[in-house]
Design an enzyme around this catalytic site. Structure first.
Site, PDB file in Angstrom:
ATOM      1  N   CYS A  55       0.157   2.646   6.414  1.00 17.44           N
ATOM      2  CA  CYS A  55       0.606   1.290   6.727  1.00 17.44           C
ATOM      3  C   CYS A  55       0.642   0.512   5.415  1.00 17.44           C
ATOM      4  O   CYS A  55       0.095   0.951   4.407  1.00 17.44           O
ATOM      5  CB  CYS A  55      -0.354   0.621   7.707  1.00 17.44           C
ATOM      6  SG  CYS A  55      -2.047   0.455   7.056  1.00 17.44           S
TER       7      CYS A  55
ATOM      8  N   CYS B  76       0.809  -1.224   0.000  1.00 15.38           N
ATOM      9  CA  CYS B  76       0.000   0.000   0.000  1.00 15.38           C
ATOM     10  C   CYS B  76       0.844   1.276   0.000  1.00 15.38           C
ATOM     11  O   CYS B  76       0.298   2.372  -0.131  1.00 15.38           O
ATOM     12  CB  CYS B  76      -0.949  -0.003   1.196  1.00 15.38           C
ATOM     13  SG  CYS B  76      -1.965  -1.498   1.274  1.00 15.38           S
TER      14      CYS B  76
ATOM     15  N   HIS C  95      -9.426   2.459  -1.935  1.00 20.40           N
ATOM     16  CA  HIS C  95      -7.991   2.193  -1.830  1.00 20.40           C
ATOM     17  C   HIS C  95      -7.484   1.270  -2.934  1.00 20.40           C
ATOM     18  O   HIS C  95      -7.319   0.076  -2.731  1.00 20.40           O
ATOM     19  CB  HIS C  95      -7.711   1.591  -0.445  1.00 20.40           C
ATOM     20  CG  HIS C  95      -6.302   1.161  -0.227  1.00 20.40           C
ATOM     21  ND1 HIS C  95      -5.206   1.869  -0.694  1.00 20.40           N
ATOM     22  CD2 HIS C  95      -5.791   0.072   0.432  1.00 20.40           C
ATOM     23  CE1 HIS C  95      -4.104   1.240  -0.336  1.00 20.40           C
ATOM     24  NE2 HIS C  95      -4.430   0.145   0.341  1.00 20.40           N
TER      25      HIS C  95
END
Length: 436
Positions: free
Chosen positions: A422, A99, A392
C-alpha cells in the site's frame, strides 16, 4: 487484445534482476542519526557495484527515489551517479510514489530495457527520518521573501513586527495526507474498526513478523543482501536491522497504549512500523546482456500493476486492488504463487487486505470479479517476517521486498512470488517475480 503483460524487450528477452542489496534498516535517530538519504543511497549503490563486480561505466540509467525530499539535493539519482564512479553522462532521474517508490523506480528501469533504450540500469530508493527538512511557518516564509525586497532598515523592521513568537517555531515534515489531513495511522485505525480487526490479531501478526525476522537473521539468510554500513565518524558500524524484537513475547504487546485513538483504538507502536532510515537498490539487465556478462540472475519480473483508490476510506487497501491486476497480467491465480510478500505498514492494514483477498463480496463490488482474489496460505505469506519487524524507510521498501523474495525463491529451488504494498494517497502496487 490479450490481458497478458509482456515484460520483455523486442528480442523477447526477459527483464533480469541481477543483484540486490540494502543497508541495514535502523530506527529513527539511532545508527544512521545524521546520515542523509543521499549518503545512504551512495553507500548501497557503491557496495552493490563492488559486490557484483560490475564496472560503473556500464550503467546506462539510474532511477532512484526518496519520499522525504531534501531541498539541498532534490534529484537524489543524479547525485548518486556523481558519487559512485558512473559516467557523468549516465541518465539519472528521481521518482516518488510514497511507499511504492522503489517499485516505481524498478518499473521505470525495466520499461527502459523493454523499449530497447538501455540494457543495464539500477533502481532503488532511500529515506532518512533522522535527517529531515525542517521548514518554517507560512508567515515567516512570506516575511523572508519580503525581506529580500525591503530597502531600508525601517521597512525590514516593519516586516519583523508582523511576526509572532509562534511564527518563528520550526515546522517538521507533514505526516498527514495533504488532501484529507488524515495520517496513515489514523487510516489504519479506521480500517481496524471497519473490518472488525481485533487488537489481539494485530499483536499476533506483529509477534509473528518479529519472530520470523529474528529467526531469519539467525539463519544467516540475509547476510548476502544486507551490507555492513560504516557511518561517520567511522568509530562504529551497523550490520543488521535494529528494530527487530529478539525473543519476542506475545503477551508484552498488550502493554502498549493505542497510538492514534487513545480511548478506543487498537493500533499501537508495537503493531505498526516505526520511522526508519535505510536504502536499497537492484541491478536490472536484459536477459541477453546478463548472460553475455556472465551473471546468473536472481529473478525476473513477470508482471506488475499499480492502483489508486479514494483517500477518505480504506486508503491503505492498495494491495487488494493492484494484486488481481498483476495476477491477470501474469496469467495466474493467487494459489499458483510460491510466496506472497505484503508490505506490513500496520498490522491492521495487512489484516484488512488479507480479509479482502478472501472476500467474494469485495471482489464483486469493488473489483468487478465473480470470485475472490483468494485465501492467503500463511505458509507462503511473509515467510521471513515483514516490515513490522524490519522497519520501513519509505522509498527503500520496494526493492528490499524484490530482493528478499527473489533470494528466498532461489533458496527454495525457484517459483513465483508476489510482492505488494500500500502507499499514501490511496496508491497500491503489485509485482510478480519468477525465479528459476
Amino acid at each position: 487484445m490479450s490481458d497478458r503483460q509482456q515484460v520483455t524487450n523486442a528480442k523477447g528477452e526477459r527483464i533480469a534482476i541481477v543483484a540486490g542489496l540494502r543497508t541495514p534498516f535502523a530506527k529513527q535517530a539511532t545508527a544512521f542519526h545524521g546520515v542523509s538519504a543521499l549518503d545512504m543511497g551512495k553507500m548501497v549503490v557503491n557496495e552493490l557495484l563492488a559486490r557484483s563486480e560490475l564496472d560503473p561505466k556500464l550503467i546506462e540509467q539510474l532511477v532512484y527515489g526518496q519520499v522525504v525530499q531534501m531541498p539541498a539535493a532534490p534529484n537524489i539519482a543524479r547525485e548518486i551517479v556523481l558519487g559512485t564512479g558512473m559516467n557523468v553522462s549516465t541518465d539519472a532521474y528521481s521518482v516518488t510514489r510514497a511507499c511504492a517508490t522503489s517499485f516505481q523506480s524498478a518499473v521505470n528501469v525495466a520499461e527502459s530495457i523493454m523499449t530497447g533504450n538501455i540494457e543495464i540500469g539500477i533502481a532503488g530508493g532511500a529515506d532518512s527520518s533522522s535527517v529531515l527538512p525542517i521548514g518554517v511557518s507560512k508567515k515567516l516564509a512570506h516575511a523572508l521573501v519580503d525581506l529580500n525586497k525591503a530597502r531600508s532598515f525601517g521597512q525590514k523592521l516593519q516586516i519583523f513586527r508582523r511576526l509572532g513568537i509562534k511564527d518563528l517555531l520550526p515546522v517538521p515534515p507533514a505526516v498527514a495526507e495533504y488532501s484529507t489531513g488524515l495520517s496513515m495511522g489514523q487510516t489504519a485505525e479506521q480500517m481496524a474498526k471497519t473490518y472488525n480487526i481485533s487488537r489481539a490479531d494485530q499483536d499476533a501478526l506483529a509477534h509473528r513478523s518479529h519472530t520470523l525476522a529474528s529467526e531469519t537473521w539467525a539463519s544467516g539468510h540475509l547476510r548476502d543482501e544486507v551490507m555492513v554500513a560504516h557511518v561517520p565518524p567511522y568509530k562504529q558500524f551497523i550490520d543488521r536491522d535494529n528494530n527487530i524484537r529478539e525473543n519476542s513475547v506475545l503477551e508484552s504487546y498488550a502493554k502498549l497504549r493505542p497510538a492514534f485513538d487513545k480511548q478506543h483504538g487498537t493500533v499501537t507502536a508495537a503493531n505498526s512500523t516505526p520511522l526508519t532510515d535505510g536504502a536499497s537498490a537492484i541491478i536490472l539487465m536484459s536477459e541477453g546482456r546478463a548472460k553475455a556478462l556472465g551473471y546468473q540472475p536472481i529473478g525476473y519480473i513477470k508482471s506488475y500493476a499499480f492502483s489508486a483508490i479514494d483517500v477518505w476510506q480504506d486508503m491503505l487497501m492498495g494491495p487488494s486492488y493492484a494484486t488481481p491486476l498483476a495476477l491477470k497480467r501474469a496469467g495466474m491465480e493467487l494459489e499458483d504463487l510460491t510466496l506472497i510478500e505484503m508490505h506490513e505498514a500496520f498490522a491492521a492494514q495487512t489484516l484488512a487486505n488479507m480479509q479482502m483477498f478472501a472476500s467474494k463480496k469485495f471482489a464483486e463490488e469493488k473489483l468487478g470479479r465473480n470470485r475472490a482474489i483468494g485465501e492467503i496460505d500463511m505458509s507462503k505469506f511473509n515467510v521471513l517476517g515483514g516490515s513490522l519487524a524490519y522497519g520501513h524507510p519509505f522509498a527503500a521498501t520496494g526493492t528490499r521486498l524484490i530482493t528478499q523474495v527473489c533470494r528466498e525463491l532461489k533458496r527454495r529451488g525457484g517459483g513465483t512470488g508476489l510482492t505488494t504494498a500500500c502507499a499514501a494517497g490511496g496508491l497500491g502496487v503489485a509485482m510478480i517475480l519468477e525465479v528459476e
